[in-house]
Each structure stands twice: as C-alpha cells, then as structure tokens.
Design a protein around this motif. Structure first.
Motif, short mmCIF file in Angstrom:
data_model
loop_
_atom_site.label_atom_id
_atom_site.label_comp_id
_atom_site.label_asym_id
_atom_site.label_seq_id
_atom_site.Cartn_x
_atom_site.Cartn_y
_atom_site.Cartn_z
N PHE A 166 0.80 -1.21 0.00
CA PHE A 166 0.00 0.00 0.00
C PHE A 166 0.85 1.27 0.00
N SER A 167 2.15 1.13 -0.22
CA SER A 167 3.01 2.32 -0.32
C SER A 167 2.59 3.25 -1.45
N PRO A 168 2.19 2.75 -2.63
CA PRO A 168 1.75 3.67 -3.70
C PRO A 168 0.60 4.57 -3.29
N MET A 169 -0.27 4.09 -2.41
CA MET A 169 -1.39 4.91 -1.96
C MET A 169 -0.89 6.17 -1.27
N LEU A 170 0.14 6.03 -0.44
CA LEU A 170 0.67 7.18 0.31
C LEU A 170 1.44 8.12 -0.61
N LEU A 171 2.15 7.58 -1.58
CA LEU A 171 2.85 8.44 -2.54
C LEU A 171 1.86 9.24 -3.37
#
Length: 566
Positions: free
Chosen positions: A476-481
């Motif tokens: 879910f790192s892309p969500m935060l980026l």
C-alpha cells in the motif's frame, strides 16, 4: 587425549546453510544468537546416496540399449521382428520405464531427467502432461528463505521456528500444504529468477484452498493456517491481478478469522499460563498477528468507497502484537490493547507493526466521523462535539508522528514495515487536513505548514524506497505516494516556487515507476498522475459500476482518491 574436532550432536539448519561451524549449543548456538535468527535442528535426515531403485533402473536401461545395438547390427535394414535378441516396442518401453517403487520415492524432476536422456527411445510419459512438477529441495529452501527475507517484513504473522518444525513433516495437513504453497507463490513473486514459478504456485495454492472449502466441516478448513493462506493469496491477487478478486478473496479469510474467534483470543486464554509457557505464547502471538494483518487489510481495502468493515472493533479483545525480536525468539511479553495505546499517544512508542495498526485505526476513524458529520446550522452543539473529537484525533496523529520521525538516511528505515509506518504517519496528517478543507473550514497559512511539511517528508521517505528493491515495498506504499502528490499539486508552496514543486512531484513519480514492477496499484497511480485529466478521474469509483465482471476480463484502474474522498 586430544578433544575431538567435531562437537557431538547435529548442526543447526542456519549454520548448515551458511556452511559455518556450529557449536551445537542449545537452545541456540552462538552463530544464530549473534545474527538474531531462529536456531532450528532437523533431527530427521534422509540417507545419502542414490535413492531406492535408481541403480536398478540404470542397469535396466544399459541392458536395453545393448539389446537395441545388437538388434541394429543383426537387422541393418530395420525390419521389425528379425534377429536374435531383438526386443519389441512394448518390451523396450517396459524395460526402459523405471520400476514402480522408484517412481514412488523419486521426484518428478528426476524422472523427467532420466526419461529425456534417451530422446530416440520409444518411452511412454510417466505422468500426465498437465500435472504440476514437484519442486526440488533446493528450490523449496530458497523459497522459504525468500519469504522470510522479503515477504514476512510486510506481512509479519508467521513464527519462523514453528513453520520449519511442521514444514519438514512427511504427512502435513491439507491446511499446512495450502499455507506453504501460498508462501512460495509470494516468495517466487518477490524473486527475479523465480518469477516463472509464481503463477503456477498461486494456482496450486488457490485450487487446494478451494478444495479445502468444499469440506467446510473439517477442522482444517477453518484453521489458522487456512486463514493465513487466504490472506497471502489476497496479497498476491492485489499485487498482480485485480482489486475485485482480491476483495472477494479477502472475505474468505475474514470469515475464517471470525469463525476462529481470533478477535478475542486474549479473553478466552489465561494470560498467566500463556506468559509462563513460551511455546503457547508464540502460538497465541501468531494468532494475534494474523488477526491484525487482516484488520489492517480490511480497512485499506474498504477505505476508498467507505464500505462497511468485516472486522469490527466493538468486541475486540486481542493484545497488540509484540516486537518482532520477542516474537521470533519466543520471549513472552504482555502488550496493551488498541484503545489504551491510542489514548496513550505521545507517551510511548510501540513496536513497528503495532504502530501501523494504531495509525490505520486513526485514519479509519476519520472516515467514520466524516460520515456522521452533523449540520452546523441545525445541530450546532453536535457540530462542536464533532470538531473537538476530530481535533483530538488530529492531535494524536501528530504526537505519534513526533515519536516516529526519522531522517531519510536512518538505517532503521531499511525495515520495510518501519518505512511504511513513517510514511503512514505523515500521510495521516494530510488525511486529517483534507477533512477540514472538505468541510469548508476557515484555514490560514499557518495551518497549512504542518501538512505541507508532512508531504515533503513523504517525498524524502520515497528515496530509500527507490534505493531498495521494490520486492520489499509494502503493497500500500503507492497509496501514500499518490496522496502526497495530489496534495502538492493542489497546495503549491509559494516560497519554494514551481520548479521545486515539480522536482518533488517527479521524485514521487520515480518511486511509483520503481514500484510498478511488482504492484499493479503503483502503475494505476502513475497513470493518474501523468494523465492530463487526473482531476476529473479522481471522482470515478474504482469498481466502475455495480456489476462485477468476470475475473479474466481486463480490470479498470484501481486507486484510492484520498484527496476527494471526503
């Protein structure tokens, strides 16, 4: 009399793998204690030398080849049935085929190797062409190591020593086999040289899980291992397939977890007995971590459209997970409950996984409070209460951020879960600020400084994400980026100028490009940011309608629109 060179006993698996001299100290040798790994000794070892029937099969093949050569010499024209010692096709096939007892003990790869060594001989296939090939012991060991090196840090629910204890059994339960195949599918997906195996392992894991579901009355169908296997399959589908399929698969894991009552294991168990016995505590801690991994997954998957949750907090009676070192080394520890940790924000830093759970809960509460926001004109008192609760939550997020803050060069950020937790803490500040803006509250320039600083911190934290392998990145790192990129596009910093803003946006896009190799979500976010009409796309639902198409069809882009969610 000189002391023997070799210490009595067996060397542990870790020293054997690294080809180090093990001192045989129990319960943990010096090498494992220094490296912080589990010390496991395999008492059952297969005998060395050729397997049963192997030499017999080779002798039969040699005799058959001699007969074929003699037959060719006596019958140069190739007329069948002429010449002494000639064998018929059926006889040749029977002799060349390995004996039955050898087929039962050898792996499919070995049988295939022997059969292919005589391509000109009329050998019948020993297995159906569609049957999956077995995996060699070396590949299995490599997959196990890959899982705990690259997958476990972002899904920390398995106890390594407990896994190796049951994984070497000859007769494993069906649920254990399902879990092992799901682990190997995720491990193969996290490896560049084993990518070709991931789809096959995934299909085998899902097929066995579905077969296990057919016998739902069996104990293994609702076991801890079955829930863990479904969670890993959900992560795989979320990364490499589609959101719809992953969302439906997650529901199976959630139902098994509810059936096993993992949400209240610390109400049903005696804490005193659990703490006194490390093995029982490790088993209970593995159950806790399985529940909390599903808990976070439930909120991340449903936060886009504010769908109702499957795992609620009302009847929750499970301690937060302990630290990874205590869990893997079997050192019993008593942690705290979720709401006690939230109320104690700013006073004590929790283990990394526990911090992720707390921050995920705070973000979900912001969604809940926004859903029941009262009208300021008709209910001024309720509106005042709402703003006080929102301000309290916002303060808790900022307090946790102060405890977690680390520079981008810190070695602690090499841990993928710690890196994601720091990104999540900064993103939570942006999240709560967006709620205030969505409710048209009066904001001054000073109130914008805190979320703007958090957005810059996410940009800085994206650099170690780029430097490390994208296989280790949290799914879910892309969500935060994407959240930070949208905030920077809609809130330009007049002091830094447009060039600095564009540079930061490019750094976020660069991180998404790195992640898209192993995460479809990153690819969808990158398409949104590079689209000329990304602002219009943000209002679309990720499902694109109420009808769920067949999973084989192409999926529309799935994304979390954090900026326009509220």
């Amino acid at each position: 009399m000189s002391t023997p060179r070799q210490q009595p006993g067996l060397a542990c698996e870790e020293c054997r793998k690294k080809k180090l001299r093990c001192d045989r100290r129990r319960p943990q040798c010096n090498q494992c204690e220094d490296s912080g790994t589990a010390c496991y000794v395999n008492e059952i070892r297969s005998p060395r030398g050729p397997k049963k029937g192997h030499l017999k099969a080779l002798r039969n093949r040699i005799a058959t080849l001699e007969s074929i050569i003699n037959c060719d010499q006596l019958n140069p024209k190739g007329i069948p049935g002429q010449g002494e010692g000639c064998l018929q096709i059926e006889e040749i096939t029977q002799v060349l085929s390995p004996p039955q007892e050898y087929l039962l003990t050898s792996t499919m790869s070995e049988v295939s190797t022997i059969s292919n060594s005589f391509d000109d001989s009329p050998i019948l296939p020993t297995t159906p062409p569609d049957q999956e090939k077995e995996i060699s012991d070396m590949i299995e060991a490599d997959l196990d190591q890959l899982y705990f090196d690259r997958v476990h840090p972002i899904a920390p629910m398995l106890h390594q020593a407990r896994y190796f204890f049951w994984s070497h059994r000859c007769n494993k339960a069906d649920s254990h086999i399902c879990l092992q195949l799901a682990m190997w599918a995720m491990a193969a997906a996290a490896s560049a040289h084993l990518q070709h195996m991931r789809e096959s392992l995934y299909r085998r894991a899902r097929a066995k899980l579905e077969a296990l579901d057919n016998d739902i009355e069996a104990a293994s169908a609702a076991s801890l291992q079955a829930a863990q296997a479904w969670l890993l399959v959900t992560h795989y589908e979320f990364r490499y397939m589609g959101y719809r399929r992953a969302w439906l698969t997650a529901g199976r894991a959630f139902r098994i977890i509810q059936l096993a009552k993992l949400h209240e294991i610390d109400r049903l168990n005696d804490v005193g007995i659990t703490i006194a016995l490390p093995e029982i505590w490790a088993e209970a801690e593995e159950k806790r971590r399985t529940y909390w991994l599903a808990y976070c997954l439930d909120r991340f998957l449903n936060i886009t459209d504010e769908w109702p949750l499957s795992l609620h907090e009302e009847a929750l009676c499970t301690y937060l997970p302990a630290s990874e070192a205590e869990f893997q080394h079997g050192r019993p520890a008593v942690t705290t409950f979720l709401y006690d940790a939230i109320e104690d924000s700013g006073n004590k830093m929790l283990p990394t996984f526990a911090e992720t759970i707390v921050l995920t809960t705070l973000c979900w509460h912001s969604v809940t409070f926004h859903r029941i926001t009262p009208d300021t004109e008709t209910s001024p008192n309720l509106s005042s209460i709402f703003w006080k609760r929102h301000a309290r939550l916002y303060q808790m997020v900022q307090q946790r951020l102060m405890l977690l803050s680390l520079p981008a060069s810190s070695p602690e950020l090499h841990d993928p879960m710690r890196l994601f937790t720091n990104m999540l803490a900064n993103s939570a500040v942006l999240w709560f600020h967006n709620i205030i803006e969505a409710l048209h509250a009066d904001l001054d320039d000073q109130m914008l400084l805190v979320p703007l600083y958090s957005a810059y911190e996410v940009v800085s934290l994206a650099k170690p994400l780029v430097r490390s392998s994208f296989f280790k990145a949290h799914p879910f790192s892309p969500m935060l980026l994407y959240l930070s990129a949208k905030f920077l596009k809609s809130h330009p910093d007049s002091a830094s100028g447009s060039e600095d803003k564009q540079r930061r946006l490019e750094e976020l896009k660069k991180a998404l490009r790195v992640l898209q190799g192993g995460n479809n979500l990153a690819m969808n976010y990158l398409d949104l940011l590079e689209s000329e009409h990304s602002d219009k796309l943000c209002s679309l639902s990720p499902l694109g309608g109420s009808v769920i198409p067949d999973v084989q069809q192409s999926e529309p882009p799935f994304f979390f629109d954090m900026m326009n969610l509220f």
